[in-house]
Write a protein that holds these residues in place. Structure first.
Motif, PDB file in Angstrom:
ATOM      1  N   GLU A  40       0.856  -1.169   0.000  1.00  0.00           N
ATOM      2  CA  GLU A  40       0.000   0.000   0.000  1.00  0.00           C
ATOM      3  C   GLU A  40       0.900   1.230   0.000  1.00  0.00           C
ATOM      4  OE1 GLU A  40      -3.298   0.223  -0.253  1.00  0.00           O
ATOM      5  OE2 GLU A  40      -3.332  -1.963  -0.495  1.00  0.00           O
ATOM      6  N   ASP A  41       0.553   2.237  -0.790  1.00  0.00           N
ATOM      7  CA  ASP A  41       1.370   3.444  -0.851  1.00  0.00           C
ATOM      8  C   ASP A  41       0.455   4.625  -1.116  1.00  0.00           C
ATOM      9  OD1 ASP A  41       3.302   5.509  -1.612  1.00  0.00           O
ATOM     10  OD2 ASP A  41       4.734   3.852  -1.701  1.00  0.00           O
ATOM     11  N   SER A  42       0.566   5.650  -0.297  1.00  0.00           N
ATOM     12  CA  SER A  42      -0.351   6.788  -0.372  1.00  0.00           C
ATOM     13  C   SER A  42       0.038   7.796  -1.435  1.00  0.00           C
ATOM     14  CB  SER A  42      -0.402   7.484   0.988  1.00  0.00           C
ATOM     15  OG  SER A  42       0.883   7.989   1.326  1.00  0.00           O
ATOM     16  N   LYS A  43       1.148   7.583  -2.138  1.00  0.00           N
ATOM     17  CA  LYS A  43       1.639   8.587  -3.071  1.00  0.00           C
ATOM     18  C   LYS A  43       1.330   8.223  -4.532  1.00  0.00           C
ATOM     19  CE  LYS A  43       5.183  10.373   0.007  1.00  0.00           C
ATOM     20  NZ  LYS A  43       4.846   9.568   1.176  1.00  0.00           N
ATOM     21  N   GLU A  44       0.206   7.592  -4.753  1.00  0.00           N
ATOM     22  CA  GLU A  44      -0.184   7.240  -6.118  1.00  0.00           C
ATOM     23  C   GLU A  44      -0.436   8.506  -6.936  1.00  0.00           C
ATOM     24  OE1 GLU A  44      -3.691   4.711  -8.467  1.00  0.00           O
ATOM     25  OE2 GLU A  44      -3.478   4.571  -6.285  1.00  0.00           O
ATOM     26  N   CYS A  45       0.096   8.529  -8.176  1.00  0.00           N
ATOM     27  CA  CYS A  45      -0.169   9.648  -9.080  1.00  0.00           C
ATOM     28  C   CYS A  45      -1.634   9.664  -9.482  1.00  0.00           C
ATOM     29  CB  CYS A  45       0.659   9.512 -10.365  1.00  0.00           C
ATOM     30  SG  CYS A  45       2.438   9.407 -10.175  1.00  0.00           S
ATOM     31  N   THR A  46      -2.152  10.816  -9.836  1.00  0.00           N
ATOM     32  CA  THR A  46      -3.433  10.871 -10.514  1.00  0.00           C
ATOM     33  C   THR A  46      -3.308  10.041 -11.788  1.00  0.00           C
ATOM     34  OG1 THR A  46      -3.877  13.084  -9.670  1.00  0.00           O
ATOM     35  CG2 THR A  46      -5.128  12.366 -11.611  1.00  0.00           C
ATOM     36  N   PRO A  47      -4.176   9.040 -12.002  1.00  0.00           N
ATOM     37  CA  PRO A  47      -4.007   8.156 -13.163  1.00  0.00           C
ATOM     38  C   PRO A  47      -3.841   8.917 -14.479  1.00  0.00           C
ATOM     39  CG  PRO A  47      -5.673   7.264 -11.710  1.00  0.00           C
ATOM     40  CD  PRO A  47      -5.315   8.624 -11.163  1.00  0.00           C
ATOM     41  N   HIS A  48      -2.793   8.536 -15.212  1.00  0.00           N
ATOM     42  CA  HIS A  48      -2.492   9.043 -16.552  1.00  0.00           C
ATOM     43  C   HIS A  48      -2.166  10.538 -16.571  1.00  0.00           C
ATOM     44  CE1 HIS A  48      -3.593   5.126 -17.995  1.00  0.00           C
ATOM     45  NE2 HIS A  48      -4.756   5.230 -17.361  1.00  0.00           N
ATOM     46  N   SER A  49      -1.708  11.051 -15.425  1.00  0.00           N
ATOM     47  CA  SER A  49      -1.279  12.447 -15.370  1.00  0.00           C
ATOM     48  C   SER A  49       0.163  12.619 -15.838  1.00  0.00           C
ATOM     49  CB  SER A  49      -1.418  12.982 -13.941  1.00  0.00           C
ATOM     50  OG  SER A  49      -0.625  12.211 -13.038  1.00  0.00           O
ATOM     51  N   ARG A  50       0.860  11.502 -16.077  1.00  0.00           N
ATOM     52  CA  ARG A  50       2.244  11.535 -16.571  1.00  0.00           C
ATOM     53  C   ARG A  50       2.300  10.732 -17.879  1.00  0.00           C
ATOM     54  NH1 ARG A  50       1.426  13.910 -12.361  1.00  0.00           N
ATOM     55  NH2 ARG A  50       2.973  14.489 -10.780  1.00  0.00           N
ATOM     56  N   PRO A  51       1.738  11.262 -18.975  1.00  0.00           N
ATOM     57  CA  PRO A  51       1.603  10.461 -20.206  1.00  0.00           C
ATOM     58  C   PRO A  51       2.919  10.149 -20.905  1.00  0.00           C
ATOM     59  CG  PRO A  51       0.920  12.732 -20.604  1.00  0.00           C
ATOM     60  CD  PRO A  51       1.149  12.598 -19.121  1.00  0.00           C
ATOM     61  N   TRP A  52       4.020  10.718 -20.405  1.00  0.00           N
ATOM     62  CA  TRP A  52       5.338  10.429 -20.953  1.00  0.00           C
ATOM     63  C   TRP A  52       6.019   9.241 -20.260  1.00  0.00           C
ATOM     64  CZ3 TRP A  52       3.962  15.045 -18.540  1.00  0.00           C
ATOM     65  CH2 TRP A  52       4.310  15.130 -17.191  1.00  0.00           C
ATOM     66  N   GLN A  53       5.470   8.784 -19.141  1.00  0.00           N
ATOM     67  CA  GLN A  53       6.113   7.715 -18.378  1.00  0.00           C
ATOM     68  C   GLN A  53       6.009   6.388 -19.125  1.00  0.00           C
ATOM     69  OE1 GLN A  53       6.991   8.810 -15.028  1.00  0.00           O
ATOM     70  NE2 GLN A  53       8.275   7.008 -14.677  1.00  0.00           N
TER      71      GLN A  53
END
Length: 251
Positions: free
Chosen positions: A18-31
């Motif tokens: 479990e990790d609380s630092k999940e990105c907003t989904p698909h907010s980094r489309p270059w990853q």
């Protein structure tokens, strides 16, 4: 590959963390995920990915996955493209560099979920706040993974602090340090991507922040590599058929 990884983790008793630092989904489309949750990179062009030396994939054996967020399953946004050319910056040891350019076997299709990140037009400034993203863990000494893209916010650390923190044979001018005590400074992805003000400024080099929370993590200083990156992209540019040759009658 992902199914095999999940099976192996299950056999080892390593359940996703479990990790609380999940990105907003698909907010980094270059990853980009490079076939493993511990190595990623950044899409900089429809043909090209930047990653660390340590994460250099195997040509025509590694699949780069674009448009990912949760690598535990298919979301319908992914593009899975075979890796073609792999160009490591050399020499690796003297002076020290840690950068790899990866050319895709076919161009990425730009969509809302797949977009390149611009190369830097300037170098990062001490105190500037940047975002680091990758798959892994943000908890020191924990090397499991959530399967979902994680994001941390880090301040750029001045060069003098870096030099004082690390032995002189570790710090070179082609590095930039970010994160320090009482800030986020750990993401176990060996190719995690640092973006400042909408520009690619680093890929992880040494994850010292995961070994000692008081230490910054070291990233390749991408602003020092613009000329090399452009030169390699020009030299390894794929040869595509022109309209004339593609439509030429066969003899």
């Amino acid at each position: 590959m992902k199914l095999l990884l999940a099976v192996l983790l299950g056999l080892a008793g390593a359940a996703p963390l479990e990790d609380s630092k999940e990105c907003t989904p698909h907010s980094r489309p270059w990853q980009v995920s490079l076939d493993t949750p511990s190595c990623s990179g950044a899409l900089i062009d429809k043909w090209w990915i930047v990653t660390s030396f340590e994460c250099a994939p195997r040509p025509y054996s590694t699949v780069a996955s674009l448009g990912e967020h949760d690598i535990n399953g298919e979301e319908g946004t992914e593009q899975h493209i075979l890796v073609a050319d792999v160009i490591r910056h050399s020499p690796y040891r003297s002076p020290l560099h840690s950068l790899t350019l990866v050319r895709l076997a076919q161009p990425a299709r730009f969509t809302r979920h797949v977009q390149p990140i611009p190369l830097p037009s300037r170098c990062p400034k001490p105190g500037e706040t940047c975002s680091v993203s990758g798959w892994g863990s943000t908890v020191p000494y924990q090397y499991g993974y959530t399967g979902r893209l994680l994001c941390i916010t880090v301040p750029i650390v001045d060069d003098q602090t870096c030099v004082k923190t690390f032995p002189p044979d570790i710090y070179w001018g082609t590095m930039v340090c970010a994160g320090q005590e009482n800030t986020d400074n750990c993401l176990t992805d060996r190719g995690s991507v640092m973006v400042c003000d909408g520009q690619l400024q680093g890929v992880q080099w040494f994850g010292y922040g995961c070994q000692n929370p008081a230490h910054p993590t070291v990233y390749s200083k991408l602003c020092e590599y613009n000329d090399w990156i452009q030169s390699m992209m020009d030299s390894y540019s794929p040869t595509l058929p022109t309209m004339r040759t593609a439509n030429a009658p066969r003899s």
